[in-house]
Design a protein around this motif. Structure first.
Motif, short mmCIF file in Angstrom:
data_model
loop_
_atom_site.label_atom_id
_atom_site.label_comp_id
_atom_site.label_asym_id
_atom_site.label_seq_id
_atom_site.Cartn_x
_atom_site.Cartn_y
_atom_site.Cartn_z
N GLU A 145 65.63 125.67 44.73
CA GLU A 145 65.08 124.52 45.44
C GLU A 145 63.79 124.90 46.17
O GLU A 145 62.78 124.19 46.09
CB GLU A 145 66.12 123.98 46.43
N GLN A 146 63.83 126.06 46.84
CA GLN A 146 62.62 126.52 47.53
C GLN A 146 61.57 127.00 46.52
O GLN A 146 60.37 126.84 46.73
CB GLN A 146 62.96 127.68 48.47
N ALA A 147 62.05 127.58 45.42
CA ALA A 147 61.13 128.09 44.41
C ALA A 147 60.32 126.95 43.79
O ALA A 147 59.13 127.11 43.47
CB ALA A 147 61.90 128.85 43.33
N LEU A 148 60.95 125.81 43.62
CA LEU A 148 60.23 124.66 43.05
C LEU A 148 59.15 124.16 44.02
O LEU A 148 58.06 123.76 43.59
CB LEU A 148 61.22 123.55 42.69
N ILE A 149 59.46 124.21 45.30
CA ILE A 149 58.44 123.82 46.29
C ILE A 149 57.29 124.82 46.23
O ILE A 149 56.11 124.44 46.21
CB ILE A 149 59.05 123.76 47.71
N LEU A 150 57.65 126.11 46.16
CA LEU A 150 56.62 127.14 46.06
C LEU A 150 55.74 126.91 44.83
O LEU A 150 54.52 127.00 44.89
CB LEU A 150 57.31 128.51 45.97
N GLU A 151 56.38 126.55 43.71
CA GLU A 151 55.61 126.29 42.49
C GLU A 151 54.65 125.13 42.72
O GLU A 151 53.45 125.21 42.35
CB GLU A 151 56.55 125.97 41.33
N ALA A 152 55.14 124.06 43.30
CA ALA A 152 54.29 122.88 43.51
C ALA A 152 53.12 123.22 44.44
O ALA A 152 51.97 122.81 44.18
CB ALA A 152 55.11 121.74 44.10
N GLU A 153 53.38 123.98 45.48
CA GLU A 153 52.31 124.32 46.42
C GLU A 153 51.28 125.25 45.77
O GLU A 153 50.07 125.09 45.96
CB GLU A 153 52.88 124.93 47.71
N ALA A 154 51.78 126.21 45.00
CA ALA A 154 50.86 127.10 44.28
C ALA A 154 50.04 126.31 43.27
O ALA A 154 48.84 126.55 43.07
CB ALA A 154 51.65 128.21 43.59
N TRP A 155 50.68 125.34 42.65
CA TRP A 155 50.02 124.48 41.65
C TRP A 155 48.90 123.68 42.33
O TRP A 155 47.81 123.53 41.79
CB TRP A 155 51.07 123.55 41.05
N LEU A 156 49.20 123.19 43.53
CA LEU A 156 48.20 122.38 44.24
C LEU A 156 47.01 123.21 44.70
O LEU A 156 45.88 122.72 44.71
CB LEU A 156 48.85 121.68 45.45
N VAL A 157 47.25 124.46 45.07
CA VAL A 157 46.13 125.33 45.45
C VAL A 157 45.14 125.40 44.28
O VAL A 157 43.93 125.28 44.44
CB VAL A 157 46.64 126.75 45.83
#
Ligand code: COA
Length: 259
Positions: A222-234
């Protein structure tokens, strides 16, 4: 004696060659210091984005920690050696560069552990892997007991670590320890080809992807998916995103700029 760690830079690709052939590239404190320095220098060189790590000669990638040096160590020196080796392997794993292990021969003990900390592993047909530490009355301490089960599963990892068995490149491929096995003479060209292919892609996209894969595997999904989305947005906020998508639509090659 030749320098124990040679670094060659070709565009965005660096090749680091461990060169201590008299002991099959076994790692003592001095060689570890050279490796730490070489990788710290590359980390600071923004032009470099992919690193190939290999061993000199046709016998060994790295035959492990230096057994003679370890025999002579006090416990306090052993403590320093184990934590330095862990810090070095962690540095490889968390580097902003993609690191390809080009395993050209024996990768035993610390050699397999260093390969495990790289992002991608290519093996020459003659390569051999193993964690033979228990046969010496010690056990893997540079991440082997942690990274091997994460990569190949607990059962196979426990078997390899507790028997100390050596496996060839094909067996390593079957268990997922290496990505590809290539003919001996083709190892470095194939590693370079893969490296160049990676460097042609969006630099920040590749870097953020490595971060998301690595850091995501260390936390719950669940946290990893948030991390992915935030890294994607960067990455999405950069000119490279605009350029990459536009280049596709305009049927041309993209010109990426981010580092
Ligand atoms: N540390 C220190 N020296 C090492 C070494 C290591 N990890 N691995 C190899 N060497 C040295 C050998 O002592 C030998 O030195 P010498 O010529 O002064 O006697 C030289 O490298 C060549 O090795 P040798 O054992 O003669 O070659 P081989 O072809 O018969 O066997 C290996 C090759 C890799 C199978 C064998 O060297 C080996 O098992 N090495 C130890 C691997 C290991 O256990 N690594 C984990 C350490 S924690």
């Amino acid at each position: 004696m030749a320098h124990p760690v040679a670094v060659q830079i070709d565009g965005a690709v660096a090749t680091v060659t461990v060169n201590r052939p008299e002991v099959l590239n076994a790692i003592d404190g001095a060689l570890l210091a050279e490796l730490e320095m070489a990788f710290a220098t590359l980390e600071a060189d923004e032009a470099v984005r992919v690193v190939i790590l290999t061993g000199a000669g046709d016998r060994a990638f790295i035959a492990g920690g230096d057994i003679a040096a370890m025999r002579a160590m006090t416990v306090a020196e052993g403590q320093r050696f184990v934590y330095r080796g862990q810090a070095f392997t962690r540095h490889l794993e968390t580097s902003r560069c993609v690191i390809i292990a080009a395993v050209n021969g024996y990768a035993l003990g610390g050699g397999t552990e260093i390969a495990l900390a790289c992002d991608i592993r290519l093996a020459a047909a003659r390569a051999q892997f193993g964690l033979p530490e228990v046969t010496l009355g010690i056990f893997p301490g540079w991440g082997g007991t942690q990274r091997l089960p994460r990569l190949v599963g607990k059962g196979i990892a426990t078997e390899l670590i507790t028997t100390g068995a050596r496996i060839d490149a094909q067996a390593a491929h079957r268990i997922g320890l290496v990505n590809h096995v290539v003919p001996d003479g083709e190892l470095l060209p194939r590693a370079h080809e893969m490296a160049v292919r990676i460097t042609a892609n969006g630099p920040l996209a590749v870097r953020q992807a490595k971060l998301a894969i690595r850091a995501g595997l260390e936390i719950p999904l669940e946290q990893a998916l948030i991390l992915e989305a935030e890294a994607w947005l960067v990455n999405f906020a950069t000119a490279d995103r605009v350029e990459g998508l536009a280049a596709f639509l305009e049927r041309r090659r993209p010109v990426f700029r981010s580092g």
